[in-house]
Design a protein around this motif. Sequence first.
Motif, PDB file in Angstrom:
ATOM      1  N   PHE A  53      -5.931 -15.986  13.404  1.00 48.96           N
ATOM      2  CA  PHE A  53      -4.994 -15.264  13.996  1.00 48.96           C
ATOM      3  C   PHE A  53      -4.563 -13.860  13.105  1.00 48.96           C
ATOM      4  CE2 PHE A  53      -1.285 -15.672  11.223  1.00 48.96           C
ATOM      5  CZ  PHE A  53      -1.712 -16.976  10.608  1.00 48.96           C
ATOM      6  N   SER A  54      -5.106 -13.817  11.756  1.00 48.42           N
ATOM      7  CA  SER A  54      -4.647 -12.571  11.090  1.00 48.42           C
ATOM      8  C   SER A  54      -5.802 -11.583  11.076  1.00 48.42           C
ATOM      9  CB  SER A  54      -4.143 -13.002   9.557  1.00 48.42           C
ATOM     10  OG  SER A  54      -4.191 -11.816   8.955  1.00 48.42           O
ATOM     11  N   ASN A  55      -5.454 -10.463  11.477  1.00 48.63           N
ATOM     12  CA  ASN A  55      -6.407  -9.303  11.671  1.00 48.63           C
ATOM     13  C   ASN A  55      -6.309  -8.327  10.139  1.00 48.63           C
ATOM     14  OD1 ASN A  55      -4.159  -8.238  12.306  1.00 48.63           O
ATOM     15  ND2 ASN A  55      -5.188  -6.771  13.826  1.00 48.63           N
ATOM     16  N   GLY A  56      -5.942  -8.819   9.102  1.00 47.51           N
ATOM     17  CA  GLY A  56      -5.810  -8.021   8.038  1.00 47.51           C
ATOM     18  C   GLY A  56      -4.257  -7.923   7.508  1.00 47.51           C
ATOM     19  N   LEU A  57      -3.695  -8.801   8.104  1.00 45.51           N
ATOM     20  CA  LEU A  57      -2.132  -8.801   7.613  1.00 45.51           C
ATOM     21  C   LEU A  57      -1.909  -8.589   6.095  1.00 45.51           C
ATOM     22  CD1 LEU A  57      -0.573 -11.106  10.288  1.00 45.51           C
ATOM     23  CD2 LEU A  57      -0.483  -8.811  10.170  1.00 45.51           C
ATOM     24  N   GLY A  58      -2.389  -9.702   5.436  1.00 47.40           N
ATOM     25  CA  GLY A  58      -2.521  -9.672   3.907  1.00 47.40           C
ATOM     26  C   GLY A  58      -2.879  -8.125   3.447  1.00 47.40           C
ATOM     27  N   PHE A  59      -3.934  -7.878   3.859  1.00 51.57           N
ATOM     28  CA  PHE A  59      -4.645  -6.432   2.872  1.00 51.57           C
ATOM     29  C   PHE A  59      -3.660  -5.369   3.418  1.00 51.57           C
ATOM     30  CE2 PHE A  59      -8.078  -8.104   1.026  1.00 51.57           C
ATOM     31  CZ  PHE A  59      -8.991  -8.662   1.707  1.00 51.57           C
ATOM     32  N   MET A  60      -3.197  -5.367   4.655  1.00 49.93           N
ATOM     33  CA  MET A  60      -2.207  -4.446   4.974  1.00 49.93           C
ATOM     34  C   MET A  60      -1.000  -4.548   4.020  1.00 49.93           C
ATOM     35  SD  MET A  60      -2.490  -3.869   9.120  1.00 49.93           S
ATOM     36  CE  MET A  60      -3.711  -4.267   9.954  1.00 49.93           C
ATOM     37  N   GLY A  61      -0.533  -5.617   3.885  1.00 50.98           N
ATOM     38  CA  GLY A  61       0.585  -5.932   2.946  1.00 50.98           C
ATOM     39  C   GLY A  61       0.310  -4.952   1.667  1.00 50.98           C
ATOM     40  N   PHE A  62      -0.836  -5.148   1.131  1.00 46.12           N
ATOM     41  CA  PHE A  62      -1.399  -4.495  -0.090  1.00 46.12           C
ATOM     42  C   PHE A  62      -1.193  -2.990  -0.042  1.00 46.12           C
ATOM     43  CE2 PHE A  62      -3.504  -4.836  -4.113  1.00 46.12           C
ATOM     44  CZ  PHE A  62      -4.051  -3.704  -4.263  1.00 46.12           C
ATOM     45  N   LEU A  63      -1.591  -2.531   1.022  1.00 42.81           N
ATOM     46  CA  LEU A  63      -1.611  -1.124   1.225  1.00 42.81           C
ATOM     47  C   LEU A  63      -0.277  -0.570   1.446  1.00 42.81           C
ATOM     48  CD1 LEU A  63      -4.331   0.029   3.597  1.00 42.81           C
ATOM     49  CD2 LEU A  63      -2.237   1.039   4.090  1.00 42.81           C
ATOM     50  N   ILE A  64       0.578  -1.466   2.044  1.00 42.65           N
ATOM     51  CA  ILE A  64       1.995  -0.844   2.265  1.00 42.65           C
ATOM     52  C   ILE A  64       2.563  -0.825   0.925  1.00 42.65           C
ATOM     53  CG2 ILE A  64       4.141  -1.498   3.207  1.00 42.65           C
ATOM     54  CD1 ILE A  64       2.663  -2.494   5.602  1.00 42.65           C
ATOM     55  N   CYS A  65       2.382  -1.929   0.164  1.00 36.72           N
ATOM     56  CA  CYS A  65       3.185  -2.101  -1.158  1.00 36.72           C
ATOM     57  C   CYS A  65       2.556  -0.974  -2.004  1.00 36.72           C
ATOM     58  CB  CYS A  65       2.783  -3.496  -1.974  1.00 36.72           C
ATOM     59  SG  CYS A  65       3.310  -3.554  -3.358  1.00 36.72           S
ATOM     60  N   TRP A  66       1.421  -0.492  -1.924  1.00 35.13           N
ATOM     61  CA  TRP A  66       0.976   0.674  -2.703  1.00 35.13           C
ATOM     62  C   TRP A  66       1.565   1.673  -2.293  1.00 35.13           C
ATOM     63  CZ3 TRP A  66      -2.190  -0.313  -6.614  1.00 35.13           C
ATOM     64  CH2 TRP A  66      -2.832   0.661  -7.398  1.00 35.13           C
ATOM     65  N   MET A  67       1.508   1.970  -1.141  1.00 36.92           N
ATOM     66  CA  MET A  67       2.443   3.364  -0.626  1.00 36.92           C
ATOM     67  C   MET A  67       3.441   3.415  -0.853  1.00 36.92           C
ATOM     68  SD  MET A  67       0.020   4.497   2.721  1.00 36.92           S
ATOM     69  CE  MET A  67       0.555   3.134   3.837  1.00 36.92           C
ATOM     70  N   ALA A  68       4.180   2.231  -1.113  1.00 38.29           N
ATOM     71  CA  ALA A  68       5.796   2.345  -1.288  1.00 38.29           C
ATOM     72  C   ALA A  68       6.147   2.286  -2.634  1.00 38.29           C
ATOM     73  CB  ALA A  68       6.311   1.467  -0.497  1.00 38.29           C
ATOM     74  N   GLY A  69       4.984   2.273  -3.486  1.00 37.76           N
ATOM     75  CA  GLY A  69       5.211   1.992  -5.031  1.00 37.76           C
ATOM     76  C   GLY A  69       6.003   0.731  -5.143  1.00 37.76           C
ATOM     77  N   GLY A  70       5.775  -0.167  -4.357  1.00 38.83           N
ATOM     78  CA  GLY A  70       6.092  -1.573  -4.689  1.00 38.83           C
ATOM     79  C   GLY A  70       7.931  -1.307  -4.648  1.00 38.83           C
ATOM     80  N   GLN A  71       8.441  -0.485  -4.014  1.00 39.72           N
ATOM     81  CA  GLN A  71       9.994  -0.507  -3.878  1.00 39.72           C
ATOM     82  C   GLN A  71      10.331  -1.026  -2.570  1.00 39.72           C
ATOM     83  OE1 GLN A  71      11.674   0.793  -6.204  1.00 39.72           O
ATOM     84  NE2 GLN A  71      10.076   1.022  -7.380  1.00 39.72           N
ATOM     85  N   PRO A  72      11.316  -1.758  -2.540  1.00 36.42           N
ATOM     86  CA  PRO A  72      11.867  -2.479  -1.297  1.00 36.42           C
ATOM     87  C   PRO A  72      12.284  -1.732  -0.098  1.00 36.42           C
ATOM     88  CG  PRO A  72      12.811  -3.466  -3.250  1.00 36.42           C
ATOM     89  CD  PRO A  72      12.224  -2.355  -3.654  1.00 36.42           C
ATOM     90  N   LEU A  73      13.008  -0.541  -0.300  1.00 37.03           N
ATOM     91  CA  LEU A  73      13.129   0.221   0.771  1.00 37.03           C
ATOM     92  C   LEU A  73      11.950   1.011   1.291  1.00 37.03           C
ATOM     93  CD1 LEU A  73      15.767   0.732   2.343  1.00 37.03           C
ATOM     94  CD2 LEU A  73      15.926   2.960   0.845  1.00 37.03           C
ATOM     95  N   GLY A  74      11.062   1.465   0.252  1.00 42.68           N
ATOM     96  CA  GLY A  74       9.875   2.004   1.068  1.00 42.68           C
ATOM     97  C   GLY A  74       8.902   0.950   1.600  1.00 42.68           C
ATOM     98  N   ILE A  75       8.915   0.002   1.194  1.00 42.49           N
ATOM     99  CA  ILE A  75       8.210  -1.234   2.059  1.00 42.49           C
ATOM    100  C   ILE A  75       8.818  -1.199   3.431  1.00 42.49           C
ATOM    101  CG2 ILE A  75       7.674  -3.487   2.246  1.00 42.49           C
ATOM    102  CD1 ILE A  75       7.585  -3.729  -0.886  1.00 42.49           C
ATOM    103  N   VAL A  76       9.838  -1.356   3.557  1.00 35.77           N
ATOM    104  CA  VAL A  76      10.587  -1.392   4.848  1.00 35.77           C
ATOM    105  C   VAL A  76       9.937   0.025   5.820  1.00 35.77           C
ATOM    106  CG1 VAL A  76      12.527  -1.056   6.350  1.00 35.77           C
ATOM    107  CG2 VAL A  76      12.652  -2.494   4.235  1.00 35.77           C
ATOM    108  N   LEU A  77      10.119   1.307   5.112  1.00 32.91           N
ATOM    109  CA  LEU A  77       9.783   2.352   5.973  1.00 32.91           C
ATOM    110  C   LEU A  77       8.013   2.201   6.136  1.00 32.91           C
ATOM    111  CD1 LEU A  77      11.666   5.138   4.285  1.00 32.91           C
ATOM    112  CD2 LEU A  77      11.194   4.992   6.556  1.00 32.91           C
ATOM    113  N   MET A  78       7.497   1.922   5.255  1.00 38.78           N
ATOM    114  CA  MET A  78       5.910   2.164   5.491  1.00 38.78           C
ATOM    115  C   MET A  78       5.438   0.771   6.262  1.00 38.78           C
ATOM    116  SD  MET A  78       5.049   4.695   4.232  1.00 38.78           S
ATOM    117  CE  MET A  78       3.668   4.672   4.920  1.00 38.78           C
ATOM    118  N   SER A  79       6.256  -0.315   6.281  1.00 39.70           N
ATOM    119  CA  SER A  79       6.054  -1.483   7.375  1.00 39.70           C
ATOM    120  C   SER A  79       6.045  -0.899   8.602  1.00 39.70           C
ATOM    121  CB  SER A  79       6.741  -2.644   7.027  1.00 39.70           C
ATOM    122  OG  SER A  79       6.534  -2.900   5.795  1.00 39.70           O
TER     123      SER A  79
END
Lengths: 305, 358, 350
Positions: free
Chosen positions: C277-303
């Motif tokens: 069922f997952s078409n890369g959700l785990g890897f997308m999470g990695f991508l998002i975390c990276w783009m957000a610099g690991g910051q929670p608010l950034g994670i929300v925005l990039m998600s």
Amino acid sequence: MTWLAVMGVLSSAIFSGVSLLYATLGEVVGQRSGVVNLGLEGVMLVGAAAGFAATVITGNPSLGIVVAMLAGGLMNLVLGYLVINRGANQLASGLALMFFGFGLSALIGKPYVGTRAASIPRIALPGTAYLPQRIASLFSFDLLIYLAVPVALLVWWLLYRTRWGLALRATGESVAAVYASGRDPGAIRYQALFVAGMLAGLGSAHLAIAYAMSWTEHMTGGRGFIAVALVIFSGWHPVRAIYGALLFSGAVAFQLLLQSAGVPVSPFLLDTIPFLLTILVLAVSGGGRRHLAPAGLGRLYSGRE
Amino acid sequence: MSKGRCVLVLMALLTAASAFGADPAPTRVVGALYGGPITDAGYNQAMHEAVMAIKTTVPGVKIIEAENVPDEAGATRTMENMIQQGATLIFATAFNHQYPALALSKKYPKVIFEHAGGWEMGPNFANYFGKPPDGWYMMGVAAGLMSKTGKLGFVAAFPMGWTCTFVNAFHLGAQSVNPAITTVVAYTFNWGDRAKEADTTNALINQGVDVITMHVDSPATVLTTAESRGAWSIGYQSLAAQQFAPKYWISGTGFTLGGKVSWLAKTVVDGTWKPIFLRTGFDDGGMAVAPFGPNVPQSVKDRVQQTRDKIVSGAIVAFKGPIVDQSGTVRVAAGAVLGDNAMASVDWFAKGVIGSPK
Amino acid sequence: MRAAAESRRSPALAARIRSGLSRYLVMIAVTLALFAIVLLVSGSDLAASFRGLFRSSFGSLYGLSEVVVAMIPLLLTALAVALPWRVSLINVGGEGQLYIGAAAATWGALSFPGLPPVVLLPLMMLLGFAGGVLWALVPALLRAAGTVNETITTLLLNSVAPKIAGFLIFAFWHSPMDTVKTANFVPAARLPAFFGSRIHLGIIMGGALLAAFWAFMKWTRWGLEMRAIGGNPEAARRAGIPVRRLLLLSLCAGGGVAGLAGMAQVSGFYGVLLLNFSNGLGFMGFLICWMAGGQPLGIVLMSFVVAVILAGGDVLQLTSNLPFAVINILLAGTLFVVLARPTLFGRQKS
């Protein structure tokens, strides 16, 4: 278990494993120069799509193979630019390359899904001509399969018997030392990555043009990730990579043998065996294996590079 | 920051432009979604060609298609998008599009949903399909006559009701001409993993199988692999498959639902549509037998033709009892016939089939 | 005195917010530009595609709700990467942890259909978390023992997990009519949805965990210790911080959160355990975390941004005949730009 079935597993392992072997050889070259390519899956997909498309357009499968190799090399250059010129984190860059490969390959390959393409001819292994066709056709391999072991030996020779290989390995051990000796580690890494990409493209060309003879999205089925692990499994050594690739694809072929013999073991579970085996080998010999690794990779894995 | 500011302005302009763009004049919009790619020379291509036939009966129709929609959650979103784009008739062609389509049919009573291969019905929801088991029986007859080793091979995607039915029909047909025949079933657990299909075909041939057939989305790889090993092959899903096995092709069956689908669309446009459980087969053009390959003897062709005529006339019924399963249990009693509804939930294999039905 | 101090603080704070926001706006603009390029190159109708994209994500309440639905697993998988990242561990195993968490939650749903939702849902959450922890445990142990790097083991286990889920589905949990999934979950096992849309409780889970993460890192002792390890593990060890234990805990906690993402998907979104069922959700999470610099608010925005891109992919097919997978080019392109020009995004070069 008939003779045919056993030979069948070996034949299947060879057919299925050749693409894995080429990709692993490429990754060995890349990692020996100190660059890990997590995006190998994406690189292989682009190689497969480009190669298959070229084969359909020109009708010439050999040209398709060349195009696949070039495509792989170019994809790896993107990784090179990010990691060498911009100093970006290798793991993140690799994953970005993977996504890029997913999308680009789908775009390139879309018009060719379900199309029939010319394939490269298969040549019977000398000495099998007198066997019944069912068995003989098991050992009718295409050129890329015959070239697999020679290419592995070539890679070994390149890495251990040429000055280029020496400089490459030195770059993997210590970039500073290479600078000090007056050479450019960046240029060396670019070259290594291009070679690695070409080998990956060669592997995916075999998959799409010679074996499955078609294109579908995600057709490499995780071979890119397996290759990254197989590099460690084989101690960063090109010749040992042959055993790793054979073992891995042999396990997959074995699962199919059991299924078609009516043995009621879940194919899903059997499919996990190669991966678990790899982890087991790594865990058992882990400490010792670290000595084999290019020193430059260690910093990478601790997240500081 | 001027660089960023320029980019932001560009973004704003784009957004504004999009919001004010006018829609083209509304025409009749038909939506179709497929589980896989429409050029797969298999099921999805057959379904796609059937939908394209609508252009002949409904002039000026706009058809929007979505490929590679295999699961239910994606199907819901896709159909919602289609309805937003103005679709009033939707063809959901993959097996597991049924329940999302049914749920949406309740939410949008003005949109008509036609599902392929299911069994549910509703005031604006109906289904249509061919009669594949009949075709499989015929192909089983051909395979049974052509096989020298007495072993047939079936490459299947998943153990599910329809697949088991097809395997059983194929096997029973073969058994009717060779009572000692066996059919070996192996799964790839994927509707379209080409490398796996090649591996599986080879594994079956290595077990001594000399006639191969399949129930996966696209027959292409199975056919080319069988061809390369010199094994006979029988195709399914789409008549375009023959090109992949020029020498060792026996025959195949495919869906030719274009006539019925375009008729359904016309009734929607005319306003005369009624929900019906549409099944069409060899007698009325919904399914067809592919041309025979160049190396099939005339006696085999005649026998298959005879079987076809007997099925159409009702003299032969594929699933007429008594039918016994692998462990000896009687699944269809003597004199009884397996119903259409039951076919989708079959979880057993007939005696003589090697492999697991679950 | 206080007034002066406050007025000194607020412009700095305001400036920080402004620069943070503009950073993300630039990222969004980059994505849109890339989208336009891809469309142009493939000869599609630019205006119709953009219209379709905006209308399907912002143009209707349904569209917006679908974007939020797509965000939910991304929030969690990104957090699953962000947590171990603080101690310099790279968790690329989100994909696998997701599947095992989903499988564990499915077991709970199918084994206890009679329980009331108030009991069943927390049980499933616990199972999901435990499943993810289990899957991260072996890599964590091997890493803590200094034997094998967690990147390789998590990567390999990513491939194993969906096969185990497949085994469980076909061996125990499915019937012939279900094709590639399990039987449907009972309503008690489904995370409740809001406002008649498909937005489910998972959004609260994601938001709450991200907030907890932020608070944890900022205000607890462990958070401080983790940051110390991330900065300089040797010095941290000398200072008496239990490095090995925290490494283990961080990776396992990250795995657990990814497992929760799996639970949220099967319980909230699908209502069944679907094969692959997952078409890369785990890897997308990695991508998002990276783009957000690991910051929670950034994670929300990039998600949110990634979810919009995913929604766009669905519409792309209908309006411009491009395969859904093309959106991966957008995701990759955005990350490429972040990696190549980190200073544009206010980040130090690594």
